[in-house]
Design an enzyme around this catalytic site. Sequence first.
Site, PDB file in Angstrom:
ATOM      1  N   ASN A 160      92.885   2.223   6.787  1.00 48.58           N
ATOM      2  CA  ASN A 160      93.765   2.284   5.623  1.00 48.58           C
ATOM      3  C   ASN A 160      95.171   2.775   5.951  1.00 48.58           C
ATOM      4  O   ASN A 160      96.101   2.509   5.202  1.00 48.58           O
ATOM      5  CB  ASN A 160      93.152   3.159   4.532  1.00 48.58           C
ATOM      6  N   HIS A 182      89.292  -1.445  -7.003  1.00 53.06           N
ATOM      7  CA  HIS A 182      90.726  -1.222  -7.258  1.00 53.06           C
ATOM      8  C   HIS A 182      91.617  -1.500  -6.054  1.00 53.06           C
ATOM      9  O   HIS A 182      92.837  -1.422  -6.150  1.00 53.06           O
ATOM     10  CB  HIS A 182      90.978   0.183  -7.829  1.00 53.06           C
ATOM     11  N   THR A 188      73.478   4.499 -16.271  1.00 53.00           N
ATOM     12  CA  THR A 188      73.769   3.241 -16.968  1.00 53.00           C
ATOM     13  C   THR A 188      74.906   2.523 -16.265  1.00 53.00           C
ATOM     14  O   THR A 188      75.928   3.121 -15.949  1.00 53.00           O
ATOM     15  CB  THR A 188      74.143   3.524 -18.439  1.00 53.00           C
ATOM     16  N   CYS A 240      95.424  10.505  -0.021  1.00 50.30           N
ATOM     17  CA  CYS A 240      94.738  11.792  -0.130  1.00 50.30           C
ATOM     18  C   CYS A 240      95.440  12.873   0.675  1.00 50.30           C
ATOM     19  O   CYS A 240      95.430  14.033   0.315  1.00 50.30           O
ATOM     20  CB  CYS A 240      93.302  11.660   0.362  1.00 50.30           C
ATOM     21  N   GLY A 273      84.592   3.454  -3.868  1.00 50.60           N
ATOM     22  CA  GLY A 273      84.485   3.484  -2.413  1.00 50.60           C
ATOM     23  C   GLY A 273      83.946   4.806  -1.877  1.00 50.60           C
ATOM     24  O   GLY A 273      83.104   4.828  -0.976  1.00 50.60           O
TER      25      GLY A 273
HETATM   26  C1  LIG Z   1      90.580   3.798  -0.994  1.00 55.35           C
HETATM   27  C2  LIG Z   1      89.600   3.928   0.108  1.00 55.35           C
HETATM   28  C3  LIG Z   1      88.356   4.549  -0.090  1.00 55.35           C
HETATM   29  C4  LIG Z   1      87.991   5.263  -1.371  1.00 55.35           C
HETATM   30  O1  LIG Z   1      87.755   4.396  -2.417  1.00 55.35           O
HETATM   31  P1  LIG Z   1      87.746   4.994  -3.915  1.00 55.35           P
HETATM   32  O2  LIG Z   1      87.297   3.865  -4.763  1.00 55.35           O
HETATM   33  O3  LIG Z   1      89.191   5.373  -4.188  1.00 55.35           O
HETATM   34  O4  LIG Z   1      86.839   6.157  -3.942  1.00 55.35           O
HETATM   35  C5  LIG Z   1      87.448   4.561   0.951  1.00 55.35           C
HETATM   36  N1  LIG Z   1      87.758   4.006   2.128  1.00 55.35           N
HETATM   37  C6  LIG Z   1      88.942   3.406   2.374  1.00 55.35           C
HETATM   38  C7  LIG Z   1      89.206   2.806   3.701  1.00 55.35           C
HETATM   39  C8  LIG Z   1      89.904   3.366   1.380  1.00 55.35           C
HETATM   40  O5  LIG Z   1      91.077   2.797   1.634  1.00 55.35           O
END
Ligand SMILES: *Cc1c(COP(=O)(O)O)cnc(C)c1O
Length: 389
Positions: A155, A205, A241, A329, A73
């Site tokens: 989130n 994930h 890759t 975070c 993400g």
């Molecule tokens: C978890 C999250 C991300 C980051 O994704 P990663 O795969 O952990 O880098 C970005 N945006 C939102 C809204 C998230 O909840």
Amino acid sequence: MSDRIIYLDHAATTPLDPRVLAAMLPYLSEQPGNPSSIHQLGRAALHALDDAREAVALVLGCTRKEIIFTGGGSESDNLAIKGVALAQRQRGKGSHIIISVIEHDAVRNAAAYLEQIGFTVTLLPVDRAGLVRPDDLRAAMRPDTALVSVMYANNEVGTVQPIAALGAICRERGVPLHTDAVQAAGMLPLDVDALGVDLMTLTAHKFYGPKGVGLLYARHGTPLTPQINGGGQERRRRAGTENVPGIVGLATALTMAEERRPTYAARLHGLRDRLIDGLLDHVPQSWLNGDRELRLPNNANLGFAFAESESVLLLLDQHGICASSGSACSSGSLEPSHVLTAMGLGVDAATCSVRFSLGQGNRAEDIDAVVAALPTLISRLREVAAHTS
Ligand SMILES: *Cc1c(COP(=O)(O)O)cnc(C)c1O
């Protein structure tokens, strides 16, 4: 201490579904090919990659060429924000970008980087419920606006934004709209045309896929400067890759999440309301952050006055209950959440808020266990706070 862990932190990450793992395993062992190789092992890997792209395109309602697989993400957000902004500036389309004030750090810090190299960034405010008002976007638009980014679902508090209305405003002015849809996958429709978005971020994930693999949808014709240079993979938009097992896992997980979405969302919605009502009823001086209905079916973010969230989380952890103070975070830092403060909460209220995010393994008994345990924990903390102040 209870022996069963009650996991209520699905917004931070979800466990890998065993069926997703099973789909990935061949590409971690007997199918080791590089999709760029000409021989049969390479062709088998390329075939798996094509199938995954097709499956993802079906869920998003787009073409295969519009999917860029990434390392997650954060990478997708960076590619969207920096990649479009830099390409737009190069084309003389301006160097002004608009993001909402409640974006994930991956978007916020990508925008902060752009600011350092001469871009102007406008932050769209949110109301008390955490919602962006379309009129504010209309007012923020400038002739040199090169990109708008507003997340689909937040989130921390789960607020769901009026993306289609924002998309219509962007489209009228020919400005590309990016949405971080990471939290929406498996919960809300992801059809990119219905949403009216030009770019969309997902990461596996957060929907029972593997960590470290994600995607960026980029509508055909959207200017995009690659952020990882190297080989010509992903139609020259993302070198390296391909993570074949990860991409197969992502596609499997997304297909499963989309198939079960209506029943899954309805089940979580019921559990979420049971948790919200139970806690508001049993903990005095508690409140719900964000809108009651315009929120993800799995998100409950509540405040408990005079009970600092870090202490609440540690006590919950001792009872085998995993929750969060908002974004994974920012926990560990004593900074109040930028999302809650943008919604108008004071520093005290913002540091006394806890996020419960539900998922696949949760049952009504889990919810009842939290509702049974939390009131005592909170009153203990309040007693300590009263004695030490
Ligand atoms: C978890 C999250 C991300 C980051 O994704 P990663 O795969 O952990 O880098 C970005 N945006 C939102 C809204 C998230 O909840």
